[in-house]
Design a protein around this motif. Structure first.
Motif, short mmCIF file in Angstrom:
data_model
loop_
_atom_site.label_atom_id
_atom_site.label_comp_id
_atom_site.label_asym_id
_atom_site.label_seq_id
_atom_site.Cartn_x
_atom_site.Cartn_y
_atom_site.Cartn_z
N TYR A 187 15.97 -18.15 20.03
CA TYR A 187 14.49 -18.19 19.71
C TYR A 187 13.83 -18.81 21.32
O TYR A 187 14.51 -19.32 22.04
CB TYR A 187 14.18 -19.45 18.89
CG TYR A 187 13.07 -19.96 18.68
CD1 TYR A 187 12.23 -19.28 17.74
CD2 TYR A 187 12.80 -21.16 19.18
CE1 TYR A 187 10.74 -19.62 17.68
CE2 TYR A 187 11.19 -21.71 18.75
CZ TYR A 187 10.44 -20.93 18.13
OH TYR A 187 9.25 -21.34 18.02
N ASN A 188 12.74 -18.42 21.31
CA ASN A 188 11.83 -18.78 22.57
C ASN A 188 12.48 -18.28 23.79
O ASN A 188 12.31 -18.75 24.95
CB ASN A 188 11.44 -20.21 22.56
CG ASN A 188 10.24 -20.67 23.01
OD1 ASN A 188 9.18 -19.99 22.92
ND2 ASN A 188 10.19 -21.69 23.88
N THR A 189 13.24 -16.94 23.60
CA THR A 189 14.18 -16.64 24.72
C THR A 189 12.98 -15.96 25.81
O THR A 189 11.93 -15.20 25.51
CB THR A 189 15.19 -15.63 24.63
OG1 THR A 189 15.44 -15.12 25.57
CG2 THR A 189 14.37 -14.26 23.84
N THR A 190 13.47 -16.16 26.99
CA THR A 190 12.67 -15.39 28.25
C THR A 190 13.47 -14.16 28.64
O THR A 190 12.91 -13.36 29.20
CB THR A 190 12.66 -16.43 29.29
OG1 THR A 190 13.64 -16.62 30.00
CG2 THR A 190 11.79 -17.51 29.01
N PHE A 202 9.13 -15.22 24.39
CA PHE A 202 8.86 -16.74 24.50
C PHE A 202 7.57 -16.93 23.66
O PHE A 202 6.42 -16.15 24.09
CB PHE A 202 8.75 -16.91 26.13
CG PHE A 202 7.93 -18.07 26.55
CD1 PHE A 202 9.07 -19.47 26.49
CD2 PHE A 202 6.86 -18.18 26.61
CE1 PHE A 202 8.25 -20.53 26.87
CE2 PHE A 202 6.30 -19.64 27.03
CZ PHE A 202 7.08 -20.65 27.07
N CYS A 203 7.54 -17.51 22.74
CA CYS A 203 6.32 -17.66 21.85
C CYS A 203 5.73 -19.17 21.98
O CYS A 203 4.72 -19.12 21.41
CB CYS A 203 6.73 -17.24 20.44
SG CYS A 203 7.99 -18.14 19.77
N GLU A 204 6.33 -19.98 22.24
CA GLU A 204 5.71 -21.48 22.45
C GLU A 204 4.83 -21.85 23.13
O GLU A 204 5.21 -22.63 24.41
CB GLU A 204 7.11 -22.50 22.23
CG GLU A 204 7.94 -22.42 20.98
CD GLU A 204 7.38 -23.17 19.68
OE1 GLU A 204 6.40 -23.77 19.98
OE2 GLU A 204 7.88 -22.89 18.67
N LYS A 214 3.75 -17.20 30.14
CA LYS A 214 4.02 -16.25 29.32
C LYS A 214 3.99 -14.75 29.94
O LYS A 214 4.67 -14.09 29.58
CB LYS A 214 3.16 -16.28 27.93
CG LYS A 214 3.28 -15.10 27.01
CD LYS A 214 4.67 -14.90 26.46
CE LYS A 214 4.66 -13.76 25.67
NZ LYS A 214 6.07 -13.52 25.06
N ALA A 243 2.51 -14.62 21.67
CA ALA A 243 2.63 -16.15 21.36
C ALA A 243 1.60 -16.88 20.80
O ALA A 243 0.51 -16.22 20.74
CB ALA A 243 2.88 -16.63 22.85
#
Length: 297
Positions: A187-190, A202-204, A214, A243
């Protein structure tokens, strides 16, 4: 001049999809009137395909209103919300758009990412969700799908939907005929390398000041993909430009899509950058989608 509706016609049959630059859309069917933080596209799936999009991100869940529906019709979801209010979009109808497009454009293929969203009351240990997808949506239309587990060559996938499976399957026999396995990533990986595919998701984004961060992650994975695919074709790079922060209007999908357009990110869209997954893909006369398609030539 490129014909965006049939651009794959010009690609050699022996080219793997992983060697291309492919425009995709995030929550592809979220193109109807809904909460502004839910809507992600301004044009239909059919319009997206006609303008060169070849990766669709589709999330499906149970009927929110008819949980006792014996036919188990799945509707298209974004998070916990239907993508159209008040009349939900059926998964079957979205898939029909894909089938109809491919019937009319035999030279093309569409990578269809299917993910379970909405309610969490599925019996996952017993494959309830994957069994329903198989029995109701895939098996009756097997001639329309590329269901091998590898990254296909263009020639092998023409006229078919390539299943990019974003849900787990416990049945090992079924797994071998149920498409490309992309069941999970961090989750939320770059930059998450899963062997056969690499993801930036990356979504947060908490505030507008985070949006350039982002965009830099999008650029970084595009560069990595371009360098890798010069000599290799065994990894599929999937790069989400989306995101959001539900509680901040400046971080809703439309605003982030606008920021992306104003940036220099398109300068990084060269041959072999992989799948770039876009919100509001039609913006500025389909600028980013066209740039991606053009880079293949």
């Amino acid at each position: 001049m490129v014909n965006y509706q049939t651009w794959l016609k010009e690609i050699d049959d022996n080219t793997r999809l992983s060697k291309l630059s492919i425009p995709g859309t995030h929550n592809s069917a979220a193109c109807h009137t809904a909460l502004p933080s839910v809507q992600c596209q301004g044009k239909s799936v059919t319009d997206q395909l006609k303008h060169g999009v070849r990766f669709l991100d589709i999330r499906a869940g149970r009927q929110l209103i008819k949980n006792d529906d014996p036919k188990q019709e799945l509707q298209v979801i974004h998070g916990k919300f239907p993508v159209r209010i008040p009349f939900p979009i059926q998964l079957e109808d979205v898939l029909k758009e894909v089938y109809d497009f491919l019937d009319d454009n035999k030279s093309e293929t569409v990578i269809v990412s299917l993910k379970q969203e909405g309610s969490n009351d599925w019996d996952n240990p017993n494959d309830e969700f994957p069994n329903l997808i198989w029995e109701k949506y895939v098996e009756p239309n097997k001639d329309k799908w590329y269901l091998n587990t590898d990254i296909p060559k263009v020639g092998d996938a023409r006229g078919k939907a390539v299943l990019f499976r974003r849900f787990g399957v416990n049945n090992e026999d079924r797994k071998r005929e149920f498409g490309f396995d992309a069941a999970s990533w961090k989750y939320n990986t770059t930059d998450d390398d899963r062997g056969s595919f690499v993801v930036q998701d990356f979504c947060e984004v908490q505030k507008a000041d985070d949006i350039p961060t982002k965009i830099n992650y999008v650029k970084d994975l595009a560069n990595k993909a371009k360098d890798y695919t010069k000599d290799n074709d065994n990894k599929l790079f999937v790069n989400f430009t989306s995101a959001s922060n539900f509680f901040d209007h400046d971080c809703w999908p439309q605003q982030i899509a606008n920021a992306l357009l104003k940036s220099d990110v398109a300068d990084k869209f060269e041959k072999g950058v992989g799948i770039i997954v876009l919100d509001y893909v039609e913006s500025d006369d389909w600028k980013l989608s066209k740039k991606l398609v053009d880079s293949n030539f």
